[in-house]
Scaffold this active site. Structure first.
Site, PDB file in Angstrom:
ATOM      1  N   CYS A   1      17.597   4.778  -1.954  1.00  0.00           N
ATOM      2  CA  CYS A   1      17.530   5.600  -3.164  1.00  0.00           C
ATOM      3  C   CYS A   1      18.727   6.553  -3.265  1.00  0.00           C
ATOM      4  CB  CYS A   1      16.210   6.351  -3.233  1.00  0.00           C
ATOM      5  SG  CYS A   1      15.795   7.336  -1.778  1.00  0.00           S
TER       6      CYS A   1
ATOM      7  N   SER B   1       0.814  -1.220   0.000  1.00  0.00           N
ATOM      8  CA  SER B   1       0.000   0.000   0.000  1.00  0.00           C
ATOM      9  C   SER B   1       0.847   1.268   0.000  1.00  0.00           C
ATOM     10  CB  SER B   1      -0.939   0.006   1.209  1.00  0.00           C
ATOM     11  OG  SER B   1      -0.190   0.008   2.407  1.00  0.00           O
ATOM     12  N   GLY B   2       2.140   1.145   0.242  1.00  0.00           N
ATOM     13  CA  GLY B   2       3.011   2.320   0.209  1.00  0.00           C
ATOM     14  C   GLY B   2       3.341   2.726  -1.215  1.00  0.00           C
ATOM     15  N   TYR B   3       4.098   3.784  -1.345  1.00  0.00           N
ATOM     16  CA  TYR B   3       4.437   4.260  -2.695  1.00  0.00           C
ATOM     17  C   TYR B   3       5.348   3.266  -3.422  1.00  0.00           C
ATOM     18  CZ  TYR B   3       2.539   8.737  -1.125  1.00  0.00           C
ATOM     19  OH  TYR B   3       1.721   9.727  -0.642  1.00  0.00           O
TER      20      TYR B   3
END
Lengths: 53, 342
Positions: B146, B9-11
């Site tokens: 990231c 459900s996260g990005y």
């Protein structure tokens, strides 16, 4: 084959003729074919801001 | 391959699902979320309406699959990893829980003892450009952070070509968009607080420092900033040069590292409006654009790297790693070139 004077990438001028301008595939610099035997290229001259005046 | 996404459900989970749904070799059979259990995926990820009828299940209901992507918060995957690995399938962990080889780094950077340090030796740090051979057949892949992967891709060619002084600290100035904070980022991510911000949220002590040091061998001094964009990371790395150098030498170093890499582009254009890497042109794509600049007056080499933090910085890179591990074509499902203008 010769090398880009900006980034040293090999550039293939193939059947180009003197005066032809093309971009280096690696760095994007516009190069001008100065001579074909042997192949010689240099960075193409930029038009000045008042070109055509 | 039957595929499950834990923490969908996260990005990052949403991006994984978007990519997996269009991957011809993957069939997504389960997506989990404790917060949204019982709800349709399209209510949380509206871009996926009409693309899937999946409904979120609680994490504990996820069954063994051929491929399991783990996209839960840091420290949440450590305890359960043996259970996920028991299925014998491929497990790609997008949390930080299996990235660091040295167990002692977990108390230092994450505030916890790692409960399964033996898995740190087994996991493969998922930078295909550095560890492609180790990724082939790997069952536990640790997807990088990231900012870490952006910085590593910027710096490794300079390290390998010995063009920078490895004895001196390298300053990493990182800027990241708001989606890097996740879907539950709290009041600091509210629009009135975040819009227009250039916020130094970690001037020192960012956790990705440990990964960059591990993969480059450099001493890293990082400052991280939150900026107003939704997606994107730009890492600007300042290093002392090892000696006199020039643009051609830098070109040769980056070309040697990345000429044959499908998702790394060297951006160092002397003209035009896109002369250096810019994450804005990478939204939705798995490309990392790397570049450089030389400051001979200060004896400085500047290495630049831009990515979409949710793609090459998370879901896209995870799929690239899986493609390698499972023997699929490396670029499969990752062909999107990004948007321009965006």
């Amino acid at each position: 084959m010769t090398n880009c004077p900006e980034c040293d990438a090999q550039v293939d001028c193939g059947a180009m003729i003197a005066g032809e301008i093309f971009p280096c595939r690696d760095c994007g610099t516009e190069l001008e074919v100065l001579a074909t035997a042997p192949i010689t290229v240099e960075r193409a001259p930029k038009e000045a801001e008042d070109w055509g005046e | 391959m039957k595929t499950a996404i834990v923490g969908a459900s996260g990005y990052v989970g949403g991006e994984l699902l978007r990519l997996a749904l269009q991957h011809p070799d993957l069939e997504v059979v389960q997506v989990s979320s404790d917060s949204y259990a019982g709800q349709a995926v399209g209510r949380v990820h509206p871009n996926l309406r009409k693309r899937t009828e999946l409904v979120f299940v609680p994490h504990e209901k996820v069954e063994p699959a051929d491929v399991t992507f783990i996209a839960v918060p840091h420290r949440s995957a450590m305890g359960r990893m043996p259970e996920w690995l028991a299925s014998g399938g491929f497990v790609v962990d997008l949390s930080a829980d299996h990235r660091l080889k040295d167990p002692a780094k977990y108390p230092e950077f994450y505030g916890v003892e790692h409960p399964h340090p033996e898995l740190l030796r087994r996991s493969v740090y998922g930078v295909p450009e550095l560890h492609r051979d180790a990724l082939r057949g790997a069952r536990l892949i640790a997807n990088p952070g990231c900012i870490a992967i952006a910085s590593i891709l910027a710096l490794r060619p300079l390290v390998d070509a010995q063009l920078i002084d490895a004895k001196r600290p390298v300053i990493v100035d990182a800027k990241s968009g708001s989606s890097a904070g996740g879907a539950d980022a709290g009041p600091a991510a509210a629009h009135p607080e975040r819009s227009g911000a250039v916020r130094p949220y970690a001037p020192v002590g960012h956790r990705h420092t440990a990964e960059i040091e591990q993969e480059t061998g450099l001493r890293i001094a990082m400052s991280a900033h939150a900026v107003g964009s939704v997606r994107g990371v730009l890492s600007t790395c300042h290093a002392a040069g090892a000696g006199p150098t020039d643009d051609k030498q830098l070109w040769r170093a980056y070309r040697a590292a990345y000429a044959n890499e499908p998702f790394v582009r060297i951006v160092h254009d002397p003209d035009g409006i896109h002369r250096a890497p810019d994450p804005k042109v990478l939204y939705g794509s798995n490309y990392a654009d790397v570049g450089f600049a030389l400051d001979p007056r200060a004896g400085r080499v500047v290495a630049l790297s831009a990515i979409d933090n949710l793609m090459k910085g998370a879901a896209g890179n995870a799929l690239q790693c899986l493609n390698i591990a499972a023997g699929f074509p490396e670029t499969r499902g990752l062909e999107f070139a990004g948007l321009h203008p965006a």
